[in-house]
Enzyme design. Structure first.
Site, PDB file in Angstrom:
ATOM      1  N   ALA A 145       0.847  -1.181   0.000  1.00  0.00           N
ATOM      2  CA  ALA A 145       0.000   0.000   0.000  1.00  0.00           C
ATOM      3  C   ALA A 145       0.889   1.240   0.000  1.00  0.00           C
ATOM      4  O   ALA A 145       2.070   1.179   0.352  1.00  0.00           O
ATOM      5  CB  ALA A 145      -0.938   0.000   1.201  1.00  0.00           C
ATOM      6  N   GLY A 191       0.280  -5.180   0.840  1.00  0.00           N
ATOM      7  CA  GLY A 191      -0.903  -5.271  -0.005  1.00  0.00           C
ATOM      8  C   GLY A 191      -0.685  -6.072  -1.269  1.00  0.00           C
ATOM      9  O   GLY A 191      -1.626  -6.634  -1.831  1.00  0.00           O
ATOM     10  N   GLU A 210      -1.070  -9.618  -0.252  1.00  0.00           N
ATOM     11  CA  GLU A 210      -2.507  -9.797  -0.020  1.00  0.00           C
ATOM     12  C   GLU A 210      -3.275  -9.875  -1.333  1.00  0.00           C
ATOM     13  O   GLU A 210      -4.226 -10.653  -1.463  1.00  0.00           O
ATOM     14  CB  GLU A 210      -3.015  -8.652   0.846  1.00  0.00           C
ATOM     15  CG  GLU A 210      -2.497  -8.735   2.275  1.00  0.00           C
ATOM     16  CD  GLU A 210      -2.727  -7.465   3.078  1.00  0.00           C
ATOM     17  OE1 GLU A 210      -3.152  -7.573   4.242  1.00  0.00           O
ATOM     18  OE2 GLU A 210      -2.474  -6.360   2.554  1.00  0.00           O
ATOM     19  N   GLU A 228       4.124  -5.147   7.652  1.00  0.00           N
ATOM     20  CA  GLU A 228       3.363  -4.074   8.297  1.00  0.00           C
ATOM     21  C   GLU A 228       3.758  -3.800   9.742  1.00  0.00           C
ATOM     22  O   GLU A 228       3.784  -2.636  10.162  1.00  0.00           O
ATOM     23  CB  GLU A 228       1.852  -4.383   8.217  1.00  0.00           C
ATOM     24  CG  GLU A 228       1.242  -4.234   6.835  1.00  0.00           C
ATOM     25  CD  GLU A 228       1.314  -5.481   5.980  1.00  0.00           C
ATOM     26  OE1 GLU A 228       0.684  -5.522   4.917  1.00  0.00           O
ATOM     27  OE2 GLU A 228       2.028  -6.447   6.390  1.00  0.00           O
TER      28      GLU A 228
END
Length: 258
Positions: A63, A108, A111, A131
């Site tokens: 992200a 992300g 993911e 993260e």
């Protein structure tokens, strides 16, 4: 210009994360573009299988930290909820999806790959959920999908250490199915997609749905859904044609997908 592009090669839709100057990092606009492209894939009858990949040397590096750094708790929750919604749409597409992970798949990006049905990797790919090293948790399904895919112990280790692993290690723990030389990755992904597209699509989609449903529920409920899917297939022309051919020792050459 969209940060996510869709190209069709026969029955295969190639979805490319296309923000290479930022290593395809996910900000709100990229997520909105992906959301729109997923609707195109779902609604295009010519696309039977989708391949998701990244432009440049990254699949998705994560992200967008620059955008997230100033979020309040309320804004962070809203961003996580939106990204989770887009990835759930990807996971729940009726059509099979293949992640062709060509480079960095961090946060992300990891993911995103896990929301696809099958993951293939380049030998240059790297995976991780970094993260906690940034003071946050995974926010787009990482705490949920990773444990389901690689087991709780492996997921705990990856997430709690924030370490990055190479493609070979990702294959060893079951995060990816195959690792290929970088120059072969897309050809192998499209070859796999075409192999899936060559089968009876009602049966393919019902099989995907049964697997996905079963992963979210108990065995008895999953088996009941499988029985429904199995029975539904007997109402298709493809089942009649394929079984007739088998009984007659013939080879079916093409399915009608109905």
């Amino acid at each position: 210009m969209s940060f996510v592009t869709l190209e069709k090669k026969g029955p295969v839709g190639i979805v490319t994360m296309n923000r290479p100057e930022a290593l395809n990092a996910l900000d709100k606009q990229v997520l909105e573009d992906l959301n729109a492209v997923l609707d195109q894939v779902e609604n295009d009858p010519e696309i039977l299988v989708a391949v998701v990949t990244g432009a440049g040397r990254s699949f998705v590096a994560g992200a967008d930290i620059g955008q997230m750094s100033g979020f309040t708790a309320v804004e962070g929750k809203a961003f996580g909820a939106y990204g989770n919604g887009v990835f759930l749409k990807l996971e729940n597409l009726t059509k099979p999806t293949i992640a062709a992970v060509n480079g960095f798949a961090l946060g992300g990006g990891c993911e995103l790959s896990m929301a696809c049905d099958i993951r293939l990797a380049s030998d240059k790919a790297k995976f991780g959920q970094p993260e906690v090293g940034l003071g946050i948790t995974p926010g787009f399904g990482g705490t949920q999908r990773l444990a389901r895919i690689v087991g709780v112990s492996n997921a705990m280790e990856l997430i709690l250490t924030a370490k990055t692993i190479k493609a070979e290690e990702a294959q060893r723990i079951g995060l990816v199915s195959h690792v290929y030389p970088a120059e072969e990755l897309m050809d192998k992904a499209i070859e796999l997609a075409n192999a899936i597209a060559a089968n009876a699509q009602v049966a393919v989609r019902q099989s995907k749905a049964a697997i996905r449903r079963g992963m979210q529920t108990d065995m008895a409920t999953g088996a009941a859904f499988e029985a429904e899917a199995f029975g539904l297939c007997f109402a298709t022309e493809d089942q009649k044609d394929a079984m007739r051919a088998f009984v007659n020792k013939e080879k079916i050459t093409a399915f009608k997908n109905r």
